[in-house]
Design a protein around this motif. Structure first.
Motif, PDB file in Angstrom:
ATOM      1  N   HIS A 210      -7.236  -0.461   8.359  1.00 41.41           N
ATOM      2  CA  HIS A 210      -5.794  -0.242   8.298  1.00 41.41           C
ATOM      3  C   HIS A 210      -5.355   0.339   9.639  1.00 41.41           C
ATOM      4  O   HIS A 210      -4.934   1.489   9.743  1.00 41.41           O
ATOM      5  CB  HIS A 210      -5.444   0.705   7.150  1.00 41.41           C
ATOM      6  CG  HIS A 210      -5.581   0.092   5.797  1.00 41.41           C
ATOM      7  ND1 HIS A 210      -4.806   0.475   4.719  1.00 41.41           N
ATOM      8  CD2 HIS A 210      -6.403  -0.885   5.340  1.00 41.41           C
ATOM      9  CE1 HIS A 210      -5.153  -0.242   3.647  1.00 41.41           C
ATOM     10  NE2 HIS A 210      -6.131  -1.058   4.009  1.00 41.41           N
TER      11      HIS A 210
ATOM     12  N   MET B 120      -1.095  10.089   5.037  1.00 39.64           N
ATOM     13  CA  MET B 120      -1.724  10.074   6.353  1.00 39.64           C
ATOM     14  C   MET B 120      -1.556  11.410   7.067  1.00 39.64           C
ATOM     15  O   MET B 120      -0.635  12.169   6.790  1.00 39.64           O
ATOM     16  CB  MET B 120      -1.129   8.952   7.200  1.00 39.64           C
ATOM     17  CG  MET B 120      -1.171   7.598   6.505  1.00 39.64           C
ATOM     18  SD  MET B 120      -0.324   6.310   7.423  1.00 39.64           S
ATOM     19  CE  MET B 120      -0.206   5.043   6.159  1.00 39.64           C
TER      20      MET B 120
ATOM     21  N   HIS C  71      -6.516   8.996   6.614  1.00 37.67           N
ATOM     22  CA  HIS C  71      -5.622   8.582   5.537  1.00 37.67           C
ATOM     23  C   HIS C  71      -6.373   8.332   4.237  1.00 37.67           C
ATOM     24  O   HIS C  71      -7.597   8.157   4.233  1.00 37.67           O
ATOM     25  CB  HIS C  71      -4.888   7.291   5.924  1.00 37.67           C
ATOM     26  CG  HIS C  71      -5.813   6.091   5.953  1.00 37.67           C
ATOM     27  ND1 HIS C  71      -6.588   5.792   7.054  1.00 37.67           N
ATOM     28  CD2 HIS C  71      -6.110   5.139   5.019  1.00 37.67           C
ATOM     29  CE1 HIS C  71      -7.312   4.701   6.803  1.00 37.67           C
ATOM     30  NE2 HIS C  71      -7.028   4.290   5.565  1.00 37.67           N
TER      31      HIS C  71
ATOM     32  N   TYR D  50      -9.774   4.636   2.507  1.00 37.30           N
ATOM     33  CA  TYR D  50      -9.627   5.956   3.112  1.00 37.30           C
ATOM     34  C   TYR D  50     -10.505   6.116   4.341  1.00 37.30           C
ATOM     35  O   TYR D  50     -11.507   5.440   4.518  1.00 37.30           O
ATOM     36  CB  TYR D  50      -9.933   7.059   2.102  1.00 37.30           C
ATOM     37  CG  TYR D  50     -11.395   7.225   1.739  1.00 37.30           C
ATOM     38  CD1 TYR D  50     -12.172   8.205   2.357  1.00 37.30           C
ATOM     39  CD2 TYR D  50     -12.010   6.417   0.787  1.00 37.30           C
ATOM     40  CE1 TYR D  50     -13.515   8.371   2.034  1.00 37.30           C
ATOM     41  CE2 TYR D  50     -13.333   6.581   0.450  1.00 37.30           C
ATOM     42  CZ  TYR D  50     -14.085   7.553   1.073  1.00 37.30           C
ATOM     43  OH  TYR D  50     -15.413   7.717   0.751  1.00 37.30           O
TER      44      TYR D  50
ATOM     45  N   SER E 273      -5.200   5.614   1.081  1.00 39.14           N
ATOM     46  CA  SER E 273      -4.167   4.671   0.671  1.00 39.14           C
ATOM     47  C   SER E 273      -4.577   3.975  -0.620  1.00 39.14           C
ATOM     48  O   SER E 273      -5.762   3.735  -0.866  1.00 39.14           O
ATOM     49  CB  SER E 273      -3.917   3.630   1.767  1.00 39.14           C
ATOM     50  OG  SER E 273      -3.434   4.249   2.950  1.00 39.14           O
TER      51      SER E 273
ATOM     52  N   GLY F 214       0.357   5.100   1.200  1.00 37.46           N
ATOM     53  CA  GLY F 214      -0.599   5.883   1.977  1.00 37.46           C
ATOM     54  C   GLY F 214      -0.168   7.311   2.211  1.00 37.46           C
ATOM     55  O   GLY F 214       1.018   7.612   2.361  1.00 37.46           O
TER      56      GLY F 214
ATOM     57  N   TRP G 226       0.829  -1.199   0.000  1.00 41.95           N
ATOM     58  CA  TRP G 226       0.000   0.000   0.000  1.00 41.95           C
ATOM     59  C   TRP G 226       0.865   1.250   0.000  1.00 41.95           C
ATOM     60  O   TRP G 226       1.936   1.282   0.611  1.00 41.95           O
ATOM     61  CB  TRP G 226      -0.900   0.032   1.234  1.00 41.95           C
ATOM     62  CG  TRP G 226      -1.967  -1.002   1.226  1.00 41.95           C
ATOM     63  CD1 TRP G 226      -1.877  -2.282   1.702  1.00 41.95           C
ATOM     64  CD2 TRP G 226      -3.307  -0.861   0.727  1.00 41.95           C
ATOM     65  NE1 TRP G 226      -3.069  -2.941   1.530  1.00 41.95           N
ATOM     66  CE2 TRP G 226      -3.962  -2.092   0.935  1.00 41.95           C
ATOM     67  CE3 TRP G 226      -4.000   0.187   0.146  1.00 41.95           C
ATOM     68  CZ2 TRP G 226      -5.286  -2.299   0.567  1.00 41.95           C
ATOM     69  CZ3 TRP G 226      -5.322  -0.011  -0.223  1.00 41.95           C
ATOM     70  CH2 TRP G 226      -5.947  -1.235  -0.014  1.00 41.95           C
TER      71      TRP G 226
END
Length: 343
Positions: free
Chosen positions: A305, A118, A192, A150, A194, A116, A114
């Motif tokens: 996540h 954040m 986040h 997300y 991702s 991301g 992934w």
């Protein structure tokens, strides 16, 4: 003094406290990319940066378009020889940045890979903004074959139960208290967005043992048929091959901290959505997510996540000397540099 003026004064004083090795171009001085793990500032448009964690090792190369890439080679506003090479690379392209990396896993990851973006704090959204975000994310999700995960407000145990999506008031997720034990255990999500690497990244090259590995900093080419295949199918990563990954955009200008060149929409500041927050850019895998051959996309890309489940291979705090506040990692780096230079 309070408000934006006070923030700007703090930023200026913080910037003046620290002296570090010069950037490859004067415009890059205002961009702070701090490695979260080593607490070191990394210069863009320089040499590939090595990384080594318990999960993987490799190299990371951030490249940022400076203004001389849009001018003749004889431009006065040039940087070092290394920056000249990056500007020559960008000159025939529309890209505002490109990130290249090579990764060799030490053990087979338990999930896909992934990428991301954040934040520390939730984003406050009113009713209209929520609708805009939802529409935008539906579009992004379709463009990335569903490989998007997300959470705008972060994971709060009682948020789904108590939030009022019909309210015109800003989201109050950041004011809700989390269970202390859950927080300490890392059983929560930070705000986040991702993307699954195999669908979001522009280039993914898999090099078998003995293959010639692509050179970072150059135009890296991927077989078009393999690209089509990995865009549509789940990709299993292993501990034998070397993965060369590239992602770029013509729409995000980190030097001006703006979103640019979007069709119909005027250029706008990243701070319009994130405020003066710093951004964390991370490449990570997830624990306890065993890859299943033929797994449907909802199963592969769904789930949470949570912080506790993330194995972050590359992890940078990105901030701007004029547009953002000083983040936690940058502040630690500043203290580290002050101690080192005072000896």
């Amino acid at each position: 003094m309070t408000g934006a003026g006070a923030h700007n004064n703090v930023r200026r004083s913080c910037n003046e406290q620290v002296r570090e090795s010069p950037a490859e171009h004067p415009e890059l001085e205002k961009l702070y990319a701090i490695d979260v793990n080593s607490c070191t500032r990394q210069n863009a448009n320089s040499d590939p940066i090595p990384f080594d964690s318990e999960h993987a090792s490799g190299f990371f190369l951030p490249m940022i378009r400076t203004s001389d890439a849009d001018a003749a080679k004889s431009s006065v506003n040039r940087g070092t020889v290394k920056n000249d090479a990056v500007s020559d690379y960008f000159r025939p392209k529309q890209r505002r940045f490109e990130m290249q990396m090579q990764i060799k896993f030490k053990e087979e990851p338990e999930s896909g890979l992934w990428f991301g973006c954040m934040l520390d704090d939730p984003i406050k959204l009113n009713k209209v903004q929520k609708m805009v975000v939802k529409t935008a994310m539906n579009f992004v999700n379709k463009k990335n074959s569903g490989a998007v995960h997300y959470n705008v407000t972060g994971n709060k145990p009682d948020e789904d139960e108590h939030s009022d999506e019909n309210s015109d008031e800003p989201c109050k997720g950041e004011e809700k208290k989390m269970d202390e034990n859950e927080t300490k255990a890392g059983n929560y999500e930070v705000p986040h967005i991702s993307f699954g690497v195999e669908t979001a990244f522009n280039i993914v090259v898999v090099s078998k043992p003995g293959d010639i590995i692509p050179q970072l900093g150059t135009d890296i080419v991927e077989d078009p048929e393999l690209r089509k295949y990995r865009k549509k199918n789940a990709m299993k990563f292993n501990a034998t091959d070397t993965y060369t990954l590239c992602i770029w955009s013509a729409y995000v200008d980190f030097l001006d901290w703006k979103v640019v060149n979007m069709p119909v929409i005027r250029n706008f500041s990243i701070a319009n959505f994130f405020g003066d927050q710093t951004i964390y850019l991370s490449i990570y895998t997830l624990k306890n997510r065993k890859f299943i051959e033929g797994e449907d996309k909802e199963s592969k890309y769904g789930g949470t996540h949570n912080v506790v489940d993330m194995c972050r291979l590359i992890d940078y705090e990105l901030s701007h000397g004029e547009k953002t506040r000083v983040g936690k990692t940058r502040r630690k780096w500043m203290e580290k540099v002050k101690v080192t230079t005072s000896r």
